[in-house]
Motif scaffolding. Sequence first.
Motif, PDB file in Angstrom:
ATOM      1  N   ASP A  66       0.821  -1.224   0.000  1.00 24.89           N
ATOM      2  CA  ASP A  66       0.000   0.000   0.000  1.00 24.89           C
ATOM      3  C   ASP A  66       0.851   1.269   0.000  1.00 24.89           C
ATOM      4  N   HIS A  67       2.177   1.099  -0.005  1.00 23.88           N
ATOM      5  CA  HIS A  67       3.070   2.259  -0.078  1.00 23.88           C
ATOM      6  C   HIS A  67       3.942   2.240  -1.332  1.00 23.88           C
ATOM      7  N   VAL A  68       3.881   1.136  -2.095  1.00 27.08           N
ATOM      8  CA  VAL A  68       4.866   1.023  -3.194  1.00 27.08           C
ATOM      9  C   VAL A  68       4.330   0.356  -4.462  1.00 27.08           C
ATOM     10  N   PHE A  69       3.153  -0.241  -4.429  1.00 24.97           N
ATOM     11  CA  PHE A  69       2.700  -0.988  -5.617  1.00 24.97           C
ATOM     12  C   PHE A  69       2.383  -0.098  -6.818  1.00 24.97           C
ATOM     13  N   GLY A  70       2.286   1.208  -6.621  1.00 22.16           N
ATOM     14  CA  GLY A  70       2.038   2.089  -7.765  1.00 22.16           C
ATOM     15  C   GLY A  70       3.299   2.631  -8.409  1.00 22.16           C
ATOM     16  N   LEU A  71       4.461   2.293  -7.844  1.00 23.80           N
ATOM     17  CA  LEU A  71       5.701   2.943  -8.300  1.00 23.80           C
ATOM     18  C   LEU A  71       6.121   2.494  -9.694  1.00 23.80           C
ATOM     19  N   VAL A  72       6.074   1.200  -9.966  1.00 23.52           N
ATOM     20  CA  VAL A  72       6.551   0.747 -11.276  1.00 23.52           C
ATOM     21  C   VAL A  72       5.634   1.252 -12.387  1.00 23.52           C
ATOM     22  N   GLY A  73       4.348   1.356 -12.105  1.00 20.51           N
ATOM     23  CA  GLY A  73       3.412   1.890 -13.101  1.00 20.51           C
ATOM     24  C   GLY A  73       3.688   3.366 -13.383  1.00 20.51           C
ATOM     25  N   LEU A  74       4.020   4.106 -12.337  1.00 20.40           N
ATOM     26  CA  LEU A  74       4.357   5.515 -12.520  1.00 20.40           C
ATOM     27  C   LEU A  74       5.625   5.659 -13.356  1.00 20.40           C
ATOM     28  N   ILE A  75       6.637   4.845 -13.051  1.00 22.57           N
ATOM     29  CA  ILE A  75       7.883   4.887 -13.815  1.00 22.57           C
ATOM     30  C   ILE A  75       7.603   4.570 -15.284  1.00 22.57           C
ATOM     31  N   SER A  76       6.769   3.557 -15.507  1.00 24.39           N
ATOM     32  CA  SER A  76       6.418   3.152 -16.867  1.00 24.39           C
ATOM     33  C   SER A  76       5.727   4.297 -17.609  1.00 24.39           C
ATOM     34  N   THR A  77       4.863   5.005 -16.914  1.00 26.57           N
ATOM     35  CA  THR A  77       4.167   6.139 -17.524  1.00 26.57           C
ATOM     36  C   THR A  77       5.136   7.288 -17.815  1.00 26.57           C
ATOM     37  N   LEU A  78       6.047   7.563 -16.883  1.00 30.89           N
ATOM     38  CA  LEU A  78       7.040   8.622 -17.117  1.00 30.89           C
ATOM     39  C   LEU A  78       7.830   8.326 -18.396  1.00 30.89           C
ATOM     40  N   GLN A  79       8.107   7.045 -18.587  1.00 29.47           N
ATOM     41  CA  GLN A  79       8.848   6.628 -19.777  1.00 29.47           C
ATOM     42  C   GLN A  79       8.011   6.872 -21.037  1.00 29.47           C
ATOM     43  N   LEU A  80       6.730   6.505 -20.977  1.00 28.49           N
ATOM     44  CA  LEU A  80       5.847   6.723 -22.131  1.00 28.49           C
ATOM     45  C   LEU A  80       5.653   8.214 -22.408  1.00 28.49           C
ATOM     46  N   LEU A  81       5.790   9.034 -21.363  1.00 22.68           N
ATOM     47  CA  LEU A  81       5.661  10.481 -21.548  1.00 22.68           C
ATOM     48  C   LEU A  81       6.952  11.089 -22.097  1.00 22.68           C
ATOM     49  N   GLY A  82       7.977  10.246 -22.291  1.00 25.43           N
ATOM     50  CA  GLY A  82       9.208  10.712 -22.921  1.00 25.43           C
ATOM     51  C   GLY A  82      10.196  11.372 -21.981  1.00 25.43           C
ATOM     52  N   ARG A  83      10.088  11.091 -20.684  1.00 22.91           N
ATOM     53  CA  ARG A  83      11.015  11.691 -19.720  1.00 22.91           C
ATOM     54  C   ARG A  83      12.450  11.338 -20.089  1.00 22.91           C
ATOM     55  N   ASP A  84      13.338  12.305 -19.905  1.00 29.51           N
ATOM     56  CA  ASP A  84      14.758  11.972 -20.081  1.00 29.51           C
ATOM     57  C   ASP A  84      15.622  12.396 -18.903  1.00 29.51           C
ATOM     58  N   THR A  85      15.084  13.199 -17.981  1.00 29.28           N
ATOM     59  CA  THR A  85      15.885  13.589 -16.819  1.00 29.28           C
ATOM     60  C   THR A  85      15.885  12.470 -15.775  1.00 29.28           C
ATOM     61  N   PRO A  86      17.007  12.334 -15.057  1.00 31.48           N
ATOM     62  CA  PRO A  86      17.104  11.249 -14.075  1.00 31.48           C
ATOM     63  C   PRO A  86      16.025  11.356 -12.987  1.00 31.48           C
ATOM     64  N   LEU A  87      15.669  10.216 -12.447  1.00 26.04           N
ATOM     65  CA  LEU A  87      14.696  10.144 -11.352  1.00 26.04           C
ATOM     66  C   LEU A  87      15.398   9.510 -10.156  1.00 26.04           C
ATOM     67  N   ASN A  88      15.350  10.187  -9.024  1.00 25.84           N
ATOM     68  CA  ASN A  88      15.967   9.663  -7.805  1.00 25.84           C
ATOM     69  C   ASN A  88      14.917   9.000  -6.934  1.00 25.84           C
ATOM     70  N   ILE A  89      15.180   7.746  -6.587  1.00 27.10           N
ATOM     71  CA  ILE A  89      14.247   7.022  -5.719  1.00 27.10           C
ATOM     72  C   ILE A  89      14.956   6.675  -4.420  1.00 27.10           C
ATOM     73  N   HIS A  90      14.449   7.233  -3.334  1.00 33.00           N
ATOM     74  CA  HIS A  90      14.993   6.986  -2.007  1.00 33.00           C
ATOM     75  C   HIS A  90      14.073   6.003  -1.298  1.00 33.00           C
ATOM     76  N   GLY A  91      14.633   4.965  -0.731  1.00 34.32           N
ATOM     77  CA  GLY A  91      13.771   3.995  -0.059  1.00 34.32           C
ATOM     78  C   GLY A  91      14.601   2.907   0.593  1.00 34.32           C
ATOM     79  N   PRO A  92      13.909   1.947   1.171  1.00 35.82           N
ATOM     80  CA  PRO A  92      14.628   0.904   1.904  1.00 35.82           C
ATOM     81  C   PRO A  92      15.437  -0.005   0.975  1.00 35.82           C
ATOM     82  N   LYS A  93      16.430  -0.621   1.548  1.00 40.12           N
ATOM     83  CA  LYS A  93      17.214  -1.628   0.817  1.00 40.12           C
ATOM     84  C   LYS A  93      16.247  -2.626   0.211  1.00 40.12           C
ATOM     85  N   GLY A  94      16.447  -2.950  -1.047  1.00 39.38           N
ATOM     86  CA  GLY A  94      15.564  -3.891  -1.742  1.00 39.38           C
ATOM     87  C   GLY A  94      14.727  -3.203  -2.800  1.00 39.38           C
TER      88      GLY A  94
END
Lengths: 306, 306
Positions: A66-94
């Motif tokens: 409930d805190h992370v299952f939407g992250l990969v979908g968001l990343i996938s959408t950013l890619q489809l939107l043509g993002r090219d600037t780096p994205l920093n993800i801070h989070g627990p090991k793993g």
Amino acid sequence: MSLELTILGFNSAVPTAYSHPSAQLLNIAERYFLIDCGEGTQVQLRKAKAKFNRINNIFISHLHGDHVFGLVGLISTLQLLGRDTPLNIHGPKGIEEFIMTQLRLTESNCSFKIVFNELSGKESVLVFEDDKVEVFSIPLNHRIYTNGYLFREKSKQRKLNMDAIEQYPEIEICDYQNLKNGRDYVMEDGTIIDNEDLTFEGPRALSYAYCSDTKYKPNIIPIIKGVDLLYHESTFLHEAKDLANYTGHSTAKEAGIIARDAEVGKLILGHFSNRYHDYSLLLNEAKIEFENTVLPKLLGTIKIKP
Amino acid sequence: MSLELTILGFNSAVPTAYSHPSAQLLNIAERYFLIDCGEGTQVQLRKAKAKFNRINNIFISHLHGDHVFGLVGLISTLQLLGRDTPLNIHGPKGIEEFIMTQLRLTESNCSFKIVFNELSGKESVLVFEDDKVEVFSIPLNHRIYTNGYLFREKSKQRKLNMDAIEQYPEIEICDYQNLKNGRDYVMEDGTIIDNEDLTFEGPRALSYAYCSDTKYKPNIIPIIKGVDLLYHESTFLHEAKDLANYTGHSTAKEAGIIARDAEVGKLILGHFSNRYHDYSLLLNEAKIEFENTVLPKLLGTIKIKP
């Protein structure tokens, strides 16, 4: 300058048509930080009319769905939107394995770089900083390794007291930046003029602490002391204290105690169990401990001014 | 008995407040099959008032996010709902790693067994069967390894012709099942009575084919020949044929040609690109090739009767 927190979701566990899992969008000093990313967060960001490409840093508290299952979908959408600037993800090991396994198996060739900043320590550390903002981890106590985050504007420059400065003709424009930075002025004859005699205090630096998910943990108080705004989970009413303890969560009363003892400006509750439909019960319980408590409003924005 | 297909989402790529990625719930012979599971599918299932625990088999076409990013969240919710019966997940090779990596890193102790059935072949194979239904893979041609699925009721029992049977007093009730199963009756004196003289044809077995995502691939026609209902992706209009080809998708015209040449009962289009807002353009293009074509309706159910 103000601090703006938009609530994208504030329920625990299971998303439904009307309840959305944890996610928040913070604007602090014009930096846009996404905090947690439950399933459906990208749709909530769209509903909030957020500009996806302004988000360069995402802070994940822990690896529960409930805190992370939407992250990969968001990343996938950013890619489809043509993002090219780096994205920093801070989070627990793993979290790197969590995301990269999915991107590999979906054969996603990410158009931008993802920089993972994995946390594994038990002490509060500096997680991110730039010229305007610094972010520290807040080690929490949940069933799984979890950090909250403290977002803090860096101390702001002092304001020039022009009436005072004009009394010293030898102070030139090129000296102003040093004065704004708080330095005393040294006259040519060696006399020192206190900075406070030449400047006023600048606008107050704002701060926000996000604390979810966690058991009641009073030793976070020194870290979050005096923040302008505190989000503290309150999954249960205090009558369910045993269940809160068993599941690694806090009660509304405990959230209020933390807010009171940390002398924060305002407390927002959240991460409510789906068992509650009337959130005013949770609000009232916390308010007994700390009056300036509010409920989150879905897609609502809380603004804090200096 | 009928076949009921509920459309949970029919858009491609990016979920928004109003467009949902691929997911369908099929009821065939009272078996509930979930087909594909884009982000947000569990919420769509709730909106459709589906009973989660009736779903024992999930069929995933391929590992692109808009077909699979909702699966781990659904599994997580099934667990929170206290499921204990096994869940069968049929999908491409890699799906077990995709799901199990996430469950391991989120420290989910699944309360039920997940049985993965990974597909990697290039030929149509039997994927699932029980006493009422059989499911075959339909190898498709996309950018990544992809299968559609053919869902077919098993041939139904014949109906007893009681008027005819009563003319043979030696036929007893215990013989009826053999007659329903199509066997001839052998009299005590050795005379054979043809089954067709004692029974009527049973109700027609129904079938449904799900074909997404794929380029135009006419060699699926022998597999889907004569199905009652065909879902065939039509991401683009034919004027964007080059783009369809490049991205591994079909046009509405091509979906119509497949439906016509496979002599299906009804065609549903879907997996529309977000570039289209007026889906009637896609419908009209397909209808030129195959008249009995319909558009999907979000949360709508298509019923097919024998």
